[in-house]
Design an enzyme around this catalytic site. Sequence first.
Site, PDB file in Angstrom:
ATOM      1  N   GLY A 165      15.689  79.618 -13.630  1.00  0.00           N
ATOM      2  CA  GLY A 165      16.445  80.527 -12.766  1.00  0.00           C
ATOM      3  C   GLY A 165      17.908  80.530 -13.140  1.00  0.00           C
ATOM      4  N   ASN A 166      18.728  81.073 -12.281  1.00  0.00           N
ATOM      5  CA  ASN A 166      20.171  81.079 -12.535  1.00  0.00           C
ATOM      6  C   ASN A 166      20.917  81.011 -11.210  1.00  0.00           C
ATOM      7  OD1 ASN A 166      20.788  83.913 -11.615  1.00  0.00           O
ATOM      8  ND2 ASN A 166      19.205  84.297 -13.157  1.00  0.00           N
TER       9      ASN A 166
END
Length: 406
Positions: free
Chosen positions: A202-203
Amino acid sequence: MFIVVGVTGGIAAYKAVQVVRLLVLQGHEVHVVPTDDALRFVGLPTWEAISRHPVTTSVHDDVPQVRHVALGRSADLVVVAPATANSLAKMAAGLADDLLGTTLLATTAPVVVAPAMHTEMWRHPATVQNMATLVARGVHVVGPAEGALTGGDAGPGRMSEPEEIVGAALALAGRTRDLAGLRVVVSAGGTREPIDPVRFIGNRSSGRQGVALARAAAERGAEVVLVAAHIDGDVASGAAHPGVEVRRARTTAELADAVQDAAASADVVVMAAAVADYRPAEAADRKLTKESSRGRRRMLELVETEDVLKALVGGRRPGQTIVGFAAETAPDRRELLERGRRKAARKGADLLAVNEVGWTTGFETPDNAVLILSADGALVAEASGTKREVADALWDTVISVRGTEQ
Ligand code: CTP
């Protein structure tokens, strides 16, 4: 315009008389909704005389007219001045124990608050959190100003001057409908690419900027589809508006489908989502364990995802405006611009909003700063401030480029 002015119980209520007067003088229909406490500072006859309308504080007056929701429904704009710490806490919690509370819950009009309180109260974590909740929900804040307070003390907490409150409120309401008739798609948040049933790539995108864009567009009259990848906790509540339809997407593939689908009938598409460039080649069916890894290393094979923005540009409908974002780590403005220009050329979007990100900037914060480039890399606008302010500036730019193209 039909304007509701809520007045809550602070000494600055006397300055709110001037707020009402200025609005009436400009030809607006103004209905004042004071709280009981506000009437201890400025009495009912003053509000009735100055607004030229009957004034009540209670939901039990005028029951046949269903006044507790009628005012909120009719309003084009709601201004709460002064907004005390207590009234802001009530707004954040959605309390509706008086006419102002019910009116605020019943309205979909833009809401402007002008806080007024002592500096300690303004800085208290409870007030700070309430303000963050309200701002995330799309409430606009004017002030408070710094200056002398009633106890002889000084600091931030003084209500802004009536002229400033009226100017900001009317500017906001005046442009609220400038996106009417447009269908808009905004993607927001960060995608999550599964590694196994419990892990993902993810980020750090919180979704704040995308949600602010969706909210701003809806308030300005657009019909909005918000394609929401992962969005932080209460950030999503900022998109709660009758003009915003939220569609969830977890991975890049889901986001690509949802965006393409909505873009087929959209006038403007804004790709504010932080989309993964790579995903694990295969997501394991079962949780990966240390036992199954070779030694102390584990290789994860990644494959490129679809570039949604590029695909949108490739399949653009006539008259459709496509906006991309570019989050860049750059040591200075020159380099940031240079990177932005290269990305603008690569992506081919009509506009590219370039912002600097780093360990401590850009993500998970209420503020942002962007340079807006056109497809040929020219700097067409710059904006900084709250993510809502940046969102409004971006929509202003979208309107101006659409105006020059048509
Ligand atoms: N984007 C997209 N699909 C992807 C990756 C990015 O639509 N698979 C969009 C983002 O939503 C954003 C823009 O492209 O609007 C730029 O994203 P960014 O990650 O900065 O660009 P990349 O093309 O991935 O370039 P870089 O090599 O700098 O990561």
